[in-house]
Scaffold this active site. Structure first.
Site, PDB file in Angstrom:
ATOM      1  N   TYR A 112       0.815  -0.783   0.192  1.00  0.00           N
ATOM      2  CA  TYR A 112       0.020  -0.193  -0.146  1.00  0.00           C
ATOM      3  C   TYR A 112       0.722   1.044  -0.257  1.00  0.00           C
ATOM      4  CZ  TYR A 112      -4.282  -2.595   0.958  1.00  0.00           C
ATOM      5  OH  TYR A 112      -5.058  -3.312   0.520  1.00  0.00           O
ATOM      6  N   TYR A 151       0.057 -10.389   0.712  1.00  0.00           N
ATOM      7  CA  TYR A 151       1.205  -9.880   1.267  1.00  0.00           C
ATOM      8  C   TYR A 151       0.836 -10.203   1.726  1.00  0.00           C
ATOM      9  CZ  TYR A 151      -2.737  -6.420   2.780  1.00  0.00           C
ATOM     10  OH  TYR A 151      -3.751  -5.869   3.032  1.00  0.00           O
ATOM     11  N   ARG A 161      -2.652 -12.051   3.379  1.00  0.00           N
ATOM     12  CA  ARG A 161      -3.572 -11.341   2.694  1.00  0.00           C
ATOM     13  C   ARG A 161      -3.937 -12.499   1.298  1.00  0.00           C
ATOM     14  NH1 ARG A 161      -7.564  -8.703   4.162  1.00  0.00           N
ATOM     15  NH2 ARG A 161      -8.524  -9.867   3.896  1.00  0.00           N
ATOM     16  N   HIS A 164      -7.152  -8.369  -2.636  1.00  0.00           N
ATOM     17  CA  HIS A 164      -8.440  -7.924  -2.621  1.00  0.00           C
ATOM     18  C   HIS A 164      -8.665  -6.707  -3.037  1.00  0.00           C
ATOM     19  CE1 HIS A 164      -6.334  -7.238   1.280  1.00  0.00           C
ATOM     20  NE2 HIS A 164      -6.576  -6.219   1.446  1.00  0.00           N
ATOM     21  N   HIS A 166     -10.744  -3.347  -1.122  1.00  0.00           N
ATOM     22  CA  HIS A 166     -11.775  -2.602  -0.532  1.00  0.00           C
ATOM     23  C   HIS A 166     -12.744  -1.790  -1.100  1.00  0.00           C
ATOM     24  CE1 HIS A 166      -9.482  -2.974   3.259  1.00  0.00           C
ATOM     25  NE2 HIS A 166      -7.822  -3.357   2.797  1.00  0.00           N
TER      26      HIS A 166
END
Lengths: 246, 188
Positions: A112, A151, A161, A164, A166
Site C-alpha cells: 500500500y 501480502y 492476505r 483484495h 476495499h
C-alpha cells in the site's frame, strides 16, 4: 419545537440481514478484534428518521481520472491491468443510482502507498491505489486498475492476505452504509485467511468473490472482473410499528 | 442477499480521507461547532487507524433526503455528513452544528414523541469487521433526554457514554470500543 409537533411520519423500513451475513465483531482468529470489539450487547435501534436517511454524495466528489487508477500519474503502473465493474443494488434488486463508490488497494507487489506499510515490496511511483466513481442510472460502476498482490501480515504464522480491493458504498440510507472487500476467483489463500473466513455463512462469503468476465476483457489491454455489491433492501411506505416485528 | 461487511484495514485513509471530510457544515456556517474526541480500545490505547463518520439533521431537525416525509430541505453550507480519520493520538474532529429535535415515526408506540437532538456516528477501523454505530447527544438537552425514545432503551447506568461534554469550541465525545465505560453501540 414547532417543527416536530403534529408530524406523523411514515418511514421506509430496511430489512435486517440474516444471521451469518456479516462477521461477528469478536472474531478471535483475526487478532485485531480482541481489544476492539464491544463486550456489552448492542442495543437494538429501530430505524428512525436519522437511520432511514443518509448522505447522497454525488458528482462534486469525483475527478475525471478517479475511476482509472492506471492514469493518475505520467507513467504506467506495474502489474496486470484489470477492469473491475459491477452494479450497486439494494436487496430488492433495484439499482442504487448516482451514488459514490470509493475503493483502495495495494499495488501489484502487495504494498500500500501508506507510511505505515513496512512490507519490503516495492512502492510503485505510478500507482496510488485510490479510486472513486459514481454509479450510473442503472447502478453500474467501473474502474480500471491493477490487480493487487497478496501480502504477508502478522496475524498468525505465515499469514498472507488474499488479493483484495476495499470498497466503500453508501446506498441511500444510514442503515445501508457498507465497507467490504472484493476478492478474486480461486485464490489459494482463502482457506487460511481469517478476515475472509470471518463471514459465518459460506454462501455470503462467496458474495465477496468477483467473477472473471471474459466478455468485458479488452483484447491486448486488460482482464475483467465483475463484482456486484448488494445493500439491505427496504419496504417503502410501511405504516406499521417496527418494534412489533423485531 | 447483502454483501458481507469487511474491515477497512489499517490503510483506510487511502480511500476514505477527504480534505473537506471533517466539514459536515461549511466553516462559515453560523453556530458551527467542533465535535471532537478520541477513539480508544479495550486497553485504553488510542486507535490511530479508524475513521469516524457522522450523519445528522440540520438545525431545524430536517434532512435533505427524499425519505424525510416533510420534504427534503437543502440548507446552503450544510452537508450533514462528516468524516474524519483518527490521527496518531486517536483523535477525530468534525465541524458541525447542533441538530434540531427529530420527530418520531408514525405508528410507533411513542407516536409524537420527538427525539432529542442527536448525531448518528459510525466507527470503522482495523480490527472492526463491521462498523459500530453510536449516537451522540448534547449536554444542554437534559430535559429532552428523559423522554428520548432511543435513550430510554439504553440502560440508565450507561447513558452517560452517549452525552457529549461542552468544550471551548464545541463538544467532546470520546468513543471507547471496549472496557471501562465502553460506549453504547447500537444494532441498526
Amino acid at each position: 419545537m414547532s417543527t416536530t409537533e403534529g408530524h406523523r411520519l411514515a418511514l421506509p423500513r430496511y430489512h435486517r440481514d440474516p444471521p451469518g451475513t456479516h462477521p461477528p465483531l469478536d472474531s478471535p482468529a483475526y487478532g485485531s478484534t480482541a481489544l476492539r470489539h464491544p463486550k456489552q450487547p448492542l442495543v437494538v435501534l429501530p430505524h428512525r428518521l436519522t437511520e432511514v436517511t443518509g448522505p447522497l454524495l454525488g458528482p462534486g466528489r469525483i475527478g475525471p481520472l478517479d475511476n482509472d487508477l492506471t492514469r493518475q500519474h505520467p507513467g504506467e503502473p506495474h502489474g496486470q491491468r484489470i477492469i473491475v465493474h459491477g452494479r450497486l443494488l439494494d436487496g430488492n434488486g433495484e439499482p442504487v443510482r448516482d451514488s459514490l463508490v470509493e475503493l483502495w488497494q495495494a499495488n501489484a507487489a502487495g504494498r500500500y502507498k501508506h507510511v505505515r506499510d513496512r512490507w519490503p515490496a516495492p512502492v510503485d511511483p505510478n500507482f496510488d491505489g485510490t479510486g472513486r466513481t459514481l454509479t450510473d442510472s442503472e447502478g453500474r460502476y467501473e474502474f480500471t486498475t491493477i490487480k493487487p498482490g497478496a501480502y504477508p501480515w502478522q496475524n498468525h504464522d505465515n499469514a498472507w492476505r488474499p488479493a483484495h480491493i476495499h470498497f466503500s458504498v453508501f446506498g441511500t440510507a444510514f442503515t445501508q452504509r457498507l465497507v467490504t472487500q472484493m476478492y478474486f476467483p480461486d485464490d489459494p489463500l482463502f482457506a487460511q485467511d481469517p478476515i475472509f473466513n470471518s463471514v459465518p455463512d459460506p454462501k455470503a462469503r462467496q458474495r465477496m468473490i468477483s467473477r472473471f468476465d471474459l466478455d468485458r476483457t479488452q483484447p491486448n489491454w486488460a482482464l475483467a472482473f465483475e463484482f456486484d455489491i448488494v445493500l439491505r433492501g427496504n419496504d417503502s411506505s410501511v405504516f406499521e410499528d417496527e418494534e412489533e416485528d423485531e | 442477499m447483502s454483501t458481507p461487511s469487511q474491515t477497512v484495514g489499517p490503510y483506510l485513509a487511502l480511500g476514505l480521507e477527504w480534505t473537506d471530510g471533517p466539514d459536515a457544515v461549511a466553516p462559515s456556517m453560523p453556530d458551527a461547532v467542533w465535535l471532537r474526541g478520541t477513539v480508544r480500545d479495550g486497553a485504553g490505547e488510542p486507535v490511530p487507524d479508524a475513521v469516524v463518520e457522522t450523519w445528522q439533521a440540520d438545525a431545524d431537525g430536517r434532512f435533505n433526503h427524499p425519505a424525510d416525509p416533510r420534504g427534503a430541505v437543502a440548507v446552503p453550507g450544510f452537508r450533514g455528513f462528516g468524516r474524519c480519520t483518527t490521527n496518531a493520538e486517536g483523535d477525530y474532529g468534525v465541524r458541525t452544528v447542533v441538530p434540531g429535535a427529530v420527530p418520531a415515526e408514525v405508528g410507533s408506540t411513542e407516536q409524537g414523541q420527538a427525539q432529542a437532538p442527536h448525531i448518528d456516528i459510525s466507527v470503522l477501523a482495523r480490527g472492526l469487521l463491521h462498523r459500530v454505530v453510536t449516537r451522540v447527544y448534547f449536554p444542554e438537552h437534559t430535559d429532552q433526554h428523559q423522554s428520548d425514545p432511543v435513550l430510554r432503551t439504553v440502560p440508565q447506568d450507561r447513558r452517560a457514554t452517549l452525552i457529549a461534554e461542552r468544550t471551548q469550541d464545541g463538544y467532546r465525545f470520546d468513543i471507547r470500543l471496549q472496557g471501562e465505560r465502553e460506549t453504547v453501540f447500537f444494532d441498526v
